[in-house]
Design an enzyme around this catalytic site. Structure first.
Site, PDB file in Angstrom:
ATOM      1  N   ARG A  76       1.029  -1.329   0.007  1.00  9.25           N
ATOM      2  CA  ARG A  76      -0.022   0.090   0.035  1.00  9.25           C
ATOM      3  C   ARG A  76       0.824   1.249  -0.046  1.00  9.25           C
ATOM      4  O   ARG A  76       1.637   1.508   0.723  1.00  9.25           O
ATOM      5  CB  ARG A  76      -0.940  -0.175   1.155  1.00  9.25           C
ATOM      6  CG  ARG A  76      -1.727   1.313   1.369  1.00  9.25           C
ATOM      7  CD  ARG A  76      -2.627   1.278   2.614  1.00  9.25           C
ATOM      8  NE  ARG A  76      -3.176   2.579   2.588  1.00  9.25           N
ATOM      9  CZ  ARG A  76      -3.428   3.283   3.790  1.00  9.25           C
ATOM     10  NH1 ARG A  76      -2.671   3.154   4.939  1.00  9.25           N
ATOM     11  NH2 ARG A  76      -3.934   4.477   3.564  1.00  9.25           N
ATOM     12  N   HIS A 120      -3.039  10.790   0.703  1.00  3.95           N
ATOM     13  CA  HIS A 120      -2.426  10.720   2.222  1.00  3.95           C
ATOM     14  C   HIS A 120      -1.807  12.102   2.458  1.00  3.95           C
ATOM     15  O   HIS A 120      -0.577  12.215   2.896  1.00  3.95           O
ATOM     16  CB  HIS A 120      -1.455   9.469   2.167  1.00  3.95           C
ATOM     17  CG  HIS A 120      -1.167   9.098   3.577  1.00  3.95           C
ATOM     18  ND1 HIS A 120      -1.475   7.656   3.916  1.00  3.95           N
ATOM     19  CD2 HIS A 120      -0.846   9.442   4.713  1.00  3.95           C
ATOM     20  CE1 HIS A 120      -1.047   7.255   4.974  1.00  3.95           C
ATOM     21  NE2 HIS A 120      -0.821   8.436   5.457  1.00  3.95           N
ATOM     22  N   GLU A 166      -7.601   8.407   6.404  1.00  2.00           N
ATOM     23  CA  GLU A 166      -7.967   9.097   7.617  1.00  2.00           C
ATOM     24  C   GLU A 166      -8.451  10.441   7.540  1.00  2.00           C
ATOM     25  O   GLU A 166      -7.794  11.601   7.875  1.00  2.00           O
ATOM     26  CB  GLU A 166      -6.833   9.114   8.384  1.00  2.00           C
ATOM     27  CG  GLU A 166      -6.162   7.737   8.655  1.00  2.00           C
ATOM     28  CD  GLU A 166      -5.229   7.740   9.566  1.00  2.00           C
ATOM     29  OE1 GLU A 166      -4.454   8.760  10.023  1.00  2.00           O
ATOM     30  OE2 GLU A 166      -4.763   6.804  10.128  1.00  2.00           O
ATOM     31  N   ASN A 295      -7.489   2.025   9.693  1.00  2.00           N
ATOM     32  CA  ASN A 295      -6.241   2.055  10.562  1.00  2.00           C
ATOM     33  C   ASN A 295      -6.321   2.300  11.914  1.00  2.00           C
ATOM     34  O   ASN A 295      -7.270   3.055  12.493  1.00  2.00           O
ATOM     35  CB  ASN A 295      -5.583   3.531  10.088  1.00  2.00           C
ATOM     36  CG  ASN A 295      -5.205   3.333   8.695  1.00  2.00           C
ATOM     37  OD1 ASN A 295      -5.120   2.352   7.883  1.00  2.00           O
ATOM     38  ND2 ASN A 295      -4.746   4.636   7.996  1.00  2.00           N
ATOM     39  N   TYR A 297      -4.562   2.090  16.075  1.00  2.00           N
ATOM     40  CA  TYR A 297      -3.249   2.168  16.756  1.00  2.00           C
ATOM     41  C   TYR A 297      -3.305   1.875  18.158  1.00  2.00           C
ATOM     42  O   TYR A 297      -2.333   1.111  18.947  1.00  2.00           O
ATOM     43  CB  TYR A 297      -2.649   3.372  16.550  1.00  2.00           C
ATOM     44  CG  TYR A 297      -1.847   3.478  15.144  1.00  2.00           C
ATOM     45  CD1 TYR A 297      -0.661   2.940  14.928  1.00  2.00           C
ATOM     46  CD2 TYR A 297      -2.365   3.873  13.997  1.00  2.00           C
ATOM     47  CE1 TYR A 297      -0.136   3.196  13.573  1.00  2.00           C
ATOM     48  CE2 TYR A 297      -2.043   3.959  12.633  1.00  2.00           C
ATOM     49  CZ  TYR A 297      -0.759   3.266  12.622  1.00  2.00           C
ATOM     50  OH  TYR A 297       0.024   3.649  11.182  1.00  2.00           O
ATOM     51  N   GLU A 368      -3.620  -0.206   8.227  1.00  2.00           N
ATOM     52  CA  GLU A 368      -2.427   0.242   9.222  1.00  2.00           C
ATOM     53  C   GLU A 368      -2.625  -0.096  10.447  1.00  2.00           C
ATOM     54  O   GLU A 368      -3.381  -0.011  10.914  1.00  2.00           O
ATOM     55  CB  GLU A 368      -2.311   1.766   9.277  1.00  2.00           C
ATOM     56  CG  GLU A 368      -1.706   2.475   7.766  1.00  2.00           C
ATOM     57  CD  GLU A 368      -1.591   3.937   8.035  1.00  2.00           C
ATOM     58  OE1 GLU A 368      -1.601   4.586   9.209  1.00  2.00           O
ATOM     59  OE2 GLU A 368      -1.711   4.733   6.907  1.00  2.00           O
TER      60      GLU A 368
HETATM   61  C1  GBH Z   1      -1.376   7.258  10.812  1.00  2.00           C
HETATM   62  O1  GBH Z   1      -2.273   7.839  11.551  1.00  2.00           O
HETATM   63  C2  GBH Z   1      -1.091   7.768   9.506  1.00  2.00           C
HETATM   64  O2  GBH Z   1      -2.065   7.227   8.444  1.00  2.00           O
HETATM   65  C3  GBH Z   1       0.534   7.430   9.118  1.00  2.00           C
HETATM   66  O3  GBH Z   1       0.784   8.288   7.946  1.00  2.00           O
HETATM   67  C4  GBH Z   1       1.331   7.562  10.412  1.00  2.00           C
HETATM   68  O4  GBH Z   1       2.717   7.679   9.980  1.00  2.00           O
HETATM   69  C5  GBH Z   1       0.988   6.677  11.272  1.00  2.00           C
HETATM   70  O5  GBH Z   1      -0.541   6.799  11.647  1.00  2.00           O
HETATM   71  C6  GBH Z   1       1.650   6.614  12.674  1.00  2.00           C
HETATM   72  O6  GBH Z   1       1.345   7.931  13.380  1.00  2.00           O
HETATM   73  O7  GBH Z   1      -2.318  10.526  21.075  1.00  2.00           O
HETATM   74  O8  GBH Z   1      -2.690   8.532  22.481  1.00  2.00           O
HETATM   75  O9  GBH Z   1      -4.630  10.454  21.791  1.00  2.00           O
HETATM   76  C7  GBH Z   1      -2.589   7.634  12.882  1.00  2.00           C
HETATM   77  C8  GBH Z   1      -3.630   8.279  13.524  1.00  2.00           C
HETATM   78  C9  GBH Z   1      -4.680   9.060  15.449  1.00  2.00           C
HETATM   79  C10 GBH Z   1      -3.375   7.269  15.717  1.00  2.00           C
HETATM   80  C11 GBH Z   1      -4.342   9.626  17.037  1.00  2.00           C
HETATM   81  C12 GBH Z   1      -3.411   7.695  17.077  1.00  2.00           C
HETATM   82  C13 GBH Z   1      -3.795   9.231  18.909  1.00  2.00           C
HETATM   83  C14 GBH Z   1      -3.579   8.663  19.981  1.00  2.00           C
HETATM   84  N1  GBH Z   1      -3.486   8.357  14.942  1.00  2.00           N
HETATM   85  N2  GBH Z   1      -4.063   8.266  17.676  1.00  2.00           N
HETATM   86  S1  GBH Z   1      -3.119   9.555  21.408  1.00  2.00           S
END
Ligand code: GBH
Length: 462
Positions: A76, A120, A166, A295, A297, A368
């Site tokens: 991707r 992106h 996103e 995505n 995390y 992701e």
């Molecule tokens: C992605 O976004 C992106 O698509 C990518 O480009 C980027 O490199 C990758 O993540 C890594 O950052 O601060 O504890 O409140 C991530 C979206 C949104 C995930 C906010 C974590 C915050 C958690 N993020 N979220 S916190």
């Protein structure tokens, strides 16, 4: 113990144009809002920029060989809009077309399925100046036109399209909190940006379905991000708060597509700051995704907050907290990644189950998932045991979600390479491959070798 994944499961790796390509002004490319944002003092850690990044623009062969060595089934990547249309609209830059043609051809040659994201975050700067970027009325048509150029040139070989990466990040971090490009702060602009992002996505999908899909036979969808929100306590108020937080995070974009309207909670709380989905918008947006891209995390606890009390709370990343009256927290015993994001694998399973329940079990791709750690390069090797543990934890819970009936189709590691981590610059490393600072030589970490085995076994052997 063996955890086998379904046949035909898509195992991939992900990157994005601005984060890896470099060559920011090479061969006719126009500037993007990230090129400009990086020039503003104080916006990006250490004054880092994507000017060179991983220099992927000049290293396609090497990077495709790396992917093949890891055994990726899918890759991707994202297409840089200002590399294709330097002024955002109008003239096409043939050198940009040539670059992605070369990448796509080499991927196919290596037996790797290309997954192209159209946006992106690197909006052509011209469109920010001329029409106000994602706040502009004309932006959705401009995006669809750009998408059409991509379908026309690449759609004979690219069978998997992601329109927008996103929308939440673009809206909230770019137009609400101002920490990402274009750096605006407002409590209304994010909702207008979000509305235009949805329309842009849907117009590109309509164009693809009408003009290209019948002959090209690909699939097209949107990828949204969401962190799981677990109720802090069993009280009805905290359960409602967690649900509300998920609605402001993910249902904001997914409800219009799968249900035809914004969540009720957003309509009541935001009033006129939330644009209305008109019958014409609904017609356009409803049903506009062939798959559910996610995505994911991290996870946080959500608790009901008294009106206004959550304003400016420590964790601004939940969105505009004051609009939700949710206060977020993490458990003291949760381990954190280098981003200070909590490692909570079961949150991923709950997230997937929530999506399956709310949207009638659509096909889901995790486009992701990954983690940053403070890796050490020792004798040309990176023993990133914590990253392997992270992936084993998350994949284990994804496997459980599949057992529980979630319609999972694929999984993409973020990221193939250590790269430009937006406002954090190069200080945060998400890659399964390290980049040697001076030479930009690629060094697969232990996690890359581990991932190769996972792909070969089509699952985990714990
Ligand atoms: C992605 O976004 C992106 O698509 C990518 O480009 C980027 O490199 C990758 O993540 C890594 O950052 O601060 O504890 O409140 C991530 C979206 C949104 C995930 C906010 C974590 C915050 C958690 N993020 N979220 S916190």
């Amino acid at each position: 113990m063996k955890k086998q994944f379904p046949d035909q499961f898509t195992w991939g790796g992900a990157t994005s144009s601005y984060q890896i390509e470099g060559a920011w002004n090479a061969d006719g490319k126009g500037p993007s809002i990230w090129d400009v944002f990086c020039m503003i003092p104080g916006k990006v850690h250490n004054g880092d920029t994507g000017n060179v990044a991983c220099d992927h623009y000049h290293r396609i062969a090497e990077d495709v060989a790396l992917m093949k060595q890891i055994g990726l089934k899918a890759y991707r990547f994202s297409i840089s809009w200002p590399r294709i249309l330097p002024a955002g609209r109008g003239a096409v830059n043939q050198n940009g077309i040539d670059f992605y043609n070369k990448l796509i051809d080499q991927l196919l040659e290596a037996g790797i399925e290309p997954w192209a994201t159209l946006y992106h975050w690197d909006l052509p700067a011209a469109l920010e100046f001329e029409i106000g970027g994602w706040l502009g009325e004309e932006i959705s048509d401009a995006f669809a036109d750009y998408a059409g150029v991509c379908f026309q040139h690449f759609g004979d070989r690219v069978k998997n399209w992601i329109t927008i990466n996103e929308a939440w990040v673009v809206s909230i971090l770019g137009y609400g909190l101002g920490v990402f490009a274009p750096g605006r702060t407002s409590n209304a602009a994010p909702y207008l940006a979000g509305h235009n992002l949805l329309k842009a996505h849907a117009k590109a999908v309509r164009l693809y379905r009408e003009k290209y899909q019948p002959a090209q036979h690909g699939q097209i969808g949107i990828t949204n991000n969401c962190d799981w929100r677990e109720p802090l306590t069993d009280t009805a108020a905290d359960k409602a708060a967690a649900e509300r937080a998920l609605e402001f995070f993910l249902a904001w974009f997914a409800d219009p597509i799968y249900k035809g309207d914004y969540p009720e909670s957003m309509k009541t709380r935001l009033g006129s700051r939330l644009p209305e989905i008109t019958p014409a918008d609904r017609e356009l947006i409803f049903g506009s995704s062939d798959f559910f891209g996610l995505n994911h995390y991290t996870t946080m606890y959500a608790a009901d907050a008294a009106e206004g009390a959550a304003a400016g709370s420590v964790y601004g990343n939940g969105g505009l907290s004051e609009d939700q009256d949710v206060s977020l927290s993490v458990a003291p015993d949760w381990a954190l990644t280098g981003m200070q994001w909590a490692i909570v694998p079961w949150g991923c399973r709950k997230m997937l189950e929530w999506i399956a329940a709310r949207y009638d079990n659509p096909p889901v791709y995790i486009t992701e998932n990954g983690c940053a750690f403070d890796d050490k390069l020792e004798d040309g090797q990176v023993h990133d045991v914590a990253r392997i543990a992270f992936f084993e934890g998350y994949l284990g819970e994804i496997h459980q979600a599949i057992q529980n009936g979630v319609n999972m189709r694929g999984y993409f590691i973020w990221s193939l390479l250590d790269n430009f981590e937006w406002a954090s610059g190069y200080s945060k490393k998400f890659g399964i491959t390290a980049i040697e600072p001076e030479t930009l030589r690629r060094i697969p970490k232990d996690s890359a070798l581990w991932y190769k085995t996972v792909i070969l076994n089509n699952g985990l052997n714990l």
